[in-house]
Design a protein around this motif. Structure first.
Motif, PDB file in Angstrom:
ATOM      1  N   PHE A  68     -10.200   1.858 -28.211  1.00  0.00           N
ATOM      2  CA  PHE A  68      -9.395   1.670 -26.996  1.00  0.00           C
ATOM      3  C   PHE A  68      -8.209   0.754 -27.277  1.00  0.00           C
ATOM      4  O   PHE A  68      -7.089   1.004 -26.804  1.00  0.00           O
ATOM      5  N   ALA A  69      -8.436  -0.307 -28.037  1.00  0.00           N
ATOM      6  CA  ALA A  69      -7.353  -1.235 -28.337  1.00  0.00           C
ATOM      7  C   ALA A  69      -6.257  -0.562 -29.147  1.00  0.00           C
ATOM      8  O   ALA A  69      -5.060  -0.700 -28.845  1.00  0.00           O
ATOM      9  N   LEU A  70      -6.646   0.194 -30.177  1.00  0.00           N
ATOM     10  CA  LEU A  70      -5.654   0.836 -31.037  1.00  0.00           C
ATOM     11  C   LEU A  70      -4.907   1.930 -30.298  1.00  0.00           C
ATOM     12  O   LEU A  70      -3.690   2.082 -30.448  1.00  0.00           O
ATOM     13  N   SER A  71      -5.634   2.704 -29.456  1.00  0.00           N
ATOM     14  CA  SER A  71      -4.984   3.772 -28.705  1.00  0.00           C
ATOM     15  C   SER A  71      -3.927   3.216 -27.751  1.00  0.00           C
ATOM     16  O   SER A  71      -2.826   3.748 -27.623  1.00  0.00           O
ATOM     17  N   ALA A  72      -4.264   2.132 -27.062  1.00  0.00           N
ATOM     18  CA  ALA A  72      -3.301   1.515 -26.145  1.00  0.00           C
ATOM     19  C   ALA A  72      -2.136   0.892 -26.897  1.00  0.00           C
ATOM     20  O   ALA A  72      -0.991   0.884 -26.417  1.00  0.00           O
ATOM     21  N   LEU A  73      -2.393   0.391 -28.111  1.00  0.00           N
ATOM     22  CA  LEU A  73      -1.348  -0.271 -28.886  1.00  0.00           C
ATOM     23  C   LEU A  73      -0.306   0.711 -29.387  1.00  0.00           C
ATOM     24  O   LEU A  73       0.898   0.437 -29.337  1.00  0.00           O
ATOM     25  N   VAL A  74      -0.752   1.880 -29.852  1.00  0.00           N
ATOM     26  CA  VAL A  74       0.195   2.840 -30.438  1.00  0.00           C
ATOM     27  C   VAL A  74       0.643   3.895 -29.441  1.00  0.00           C
ATOM     28  O   VAL A  74       1.567   4.652 -29.711  1.00  0.00           O
ATOM     29  N   GLY A  75      -0.021   3.987 -28.270  1.00  0.00           N
ATOM     30  CA  GLY A  75       0.338   4.989 -27.287  1.00  0.00           C
ATOM     31  C   GLY A  75       1.637   4.652 -26.573  1.00  0.00           C
ATOM     32  O   GLY A  75       2.079   3.503 -26.522  1.00  0.00           O
ATOM     33  N   ARG A  76       2.242   5.665 -25.994  1.00  0.00           N
ATOM     34  CA  ARG A  76       3.499   5.478 -25.266  1.00  0.00           C
ATOM     35  C   ARG A  76       3.267   4.652 -24.014  1.00  0.00           C
ATOM     36  O   ARG A  76       2.368   4.941 -23.218  1.00  0.00           O
ATOM     37  N   ASP A  77       4.035   3.605 -23.851  1.00  0.00           N
ATOM     38  CA  ASP A  77       3.943   2.706 -22.702  1.00  0.00           C
ATOM     39  C   ASP A  77       2.561   2.089 -22.550  1.00  0.00           C
ATOM     40  O   ASP A  77       2.139   1.737 -21.446  1.00  0.00           O
TER      41      ASP A  77
END
Length: 412
Positions: free
Chosen positions: A266-275
């Motif tokens: 979850f942390a990595l997805s939010a970090l690299v995801g758009r906005d």
């Protein structure tokens, strides 16, 4: 029109004939070679196995149920993200697993439990067959939507044999310890499928990426499959381990590893995801490998990482760190037949052997599936349920409306 009619006629005959041939041959082999083991056979009633509370069934069947659910529900719905391929994702998972369970019981039985001219089966052989089916379904994910059911059955026919041989070489000949099937299941299944996908590469599919897209409900099905796999993974890893503290420790380690990896994801997805938004994209591989389900990221790389960690753990194994438990974890070290360094080198060599089996096997499988008489879906009908399934008209219209118009053929 004539070519289309011939393909439809071939499709009508290929699958039923192949299913009947494989099932008939399997039934004959079971009748000739397969027998119950000593904890299951009614002829051994006088041994008291009919009511013995120490019967292996009572200890291993709950784990088997969990693993079985992962194979048929977890894997099936995990691959249901393609918006027009849900019937095929779940249905072909059902077909492949049902065949692989029977065929792998025979192959693994000849290699591991063949005594007195017979294969002896019990609940442990059921679990091992499910593991082999898991490797086949991992490979299926790499070629999802681009192959027909007859091709998939032939893939399973070959892969189950190579899976059994690779497992026998690693576990029986090299004395490798493969916790959680990092090498024998995940690494083998992933790279068998990836090499197979490379041999079956279709350049025209690059113009039709929109057919590989998902919609809200198809991604939701994939999330359901993910949750099933997540919940039962401690059982998957601990099912084949020795009963007692080893199985308990494996379940605990998997349990807490899953929770930690979830927060990290979850942390990595939010970090690299758009906005900063959470995203479930289909990660695309390079080198002309059309990895539909992202098995390289989901199984290949984690499998290799797990194998390398196994090398490290073996190299650090000592009597001080494991005590008397060293005999159940690394018996050859405990018995003085190997040093920790030697066991680590054998672990590393086991990874190399697995990659060789997977790569060569995937290449051979790709050549087999490219035979012209096999019913391979044309580029224009890949990732489509309607070519193999009766789809309700309203669902077909809905799916068609959710797609973008076909891109024009620039070479026309």
């Amino acid at each position: 029109m004539a070519g289309s009619s011939r393909r439809a006629g071939g499709r009508r005959l290929q699958l039923p004939l192949l299913c009947l041939l494989l099932q008939g041959a399997t039934a004959i082999l079971f009748a000739v070679f397969v027998r119950y083991n000593h904890e299951t056979d009614a002829a051994l009633w006088h041994w008291g196995n009919h009511s013995n509370p120490d019967n292996e069934f009572y200890f291993r069947y709950p784990s088997f149920q969990d693993v079985h659910t992962m194979i048929f529900v977890g894997f099936g719905f995990l691959m249901a993200f393609l918006q027009r391929y849900g019937f095929s994702s779940v249905g072909f998972t059902f077909l492949l697993a049902a065949f692989a369970l029977q065929w792998s019981t025979l192959v693994q039985g000849f290699l591991h439990t063949f005594h007195g001219g017979h294969i002896h089966i019990g609940v442990e052989s059921m679990i091992n067959a499910d593991f082999c089916a898991g490797a086949v379904l991992i490979s299926f994910g790499a070629i999802l939507g681009k192959t027909g059911p007859a091709q998939l059955l032939l893939m399973a026919l070959l892969e189950v044999v190579l899976f059994g041989l690779n497992e026998f070489v690693l576990l029986s000949l090299l004395g490798v310890k493969d916790a959680g099937g990092s090498m024998t299941i995940h690494t083998f299944g992933a790279y068998f499928g990836l090499v197979l996908s490379r041999v079956l590469y279709r350049p025209q599919l690059e113009k039709s990426k929109h057919r590989q897209s998902s919609v809200y409900h198809s991604d939701l099905f994939a999330m359901i499959g993910t949750i099933f796999l997540w919940i039962f993974w401690p059982s998957f890893n601990s099912a084949p381990t020795p009963l007692g503290d080893g199985q308990h420790r494996t379940a605990l380690n998997t349990y807490y590893s899953l929770t930690a990896s979830t927060l990290s994801t979850f942390a990595l997805s939010a970090l690299v995801g758009r906005d900063g938004r959470l995203d479930m994209p289909i990660l695309e591989s390079k080198f002309k490998i059309q990895d539909t389900c992202g098995v390289h990221n989901l199984h290949g790389m984690p499998g290799v990482l797990g194998a390398l960690l196994g090398v490290l753990v073996a190299g650090l194994a000592t009597h001080d760190s494991y005590g008397e438990g060293l005999e159940s974890v690394f018996p050859l070290i405990a018995e003085g037949q190997r040093s920790s360094t030697s066991q680590a080198l054998h672990q590393l060599f086991g990874l190399f052997v697995t990659l060789i089996f997977a790569s060569v096997g995937g290449g051979l499988g790709g050549l087999l599936l490219r035979l012209p008489f096999l019913d391979s879906p044309p580029d224009s009908q890949c990732y489509e349920d309607q070519i193999y399934w009766e789809v309700p008209e309203e669902h077909a219209d809905l799916a068609q409306g959710s797609l973008r118009p076909e891109e024009p053929d620039t070479q026309a």
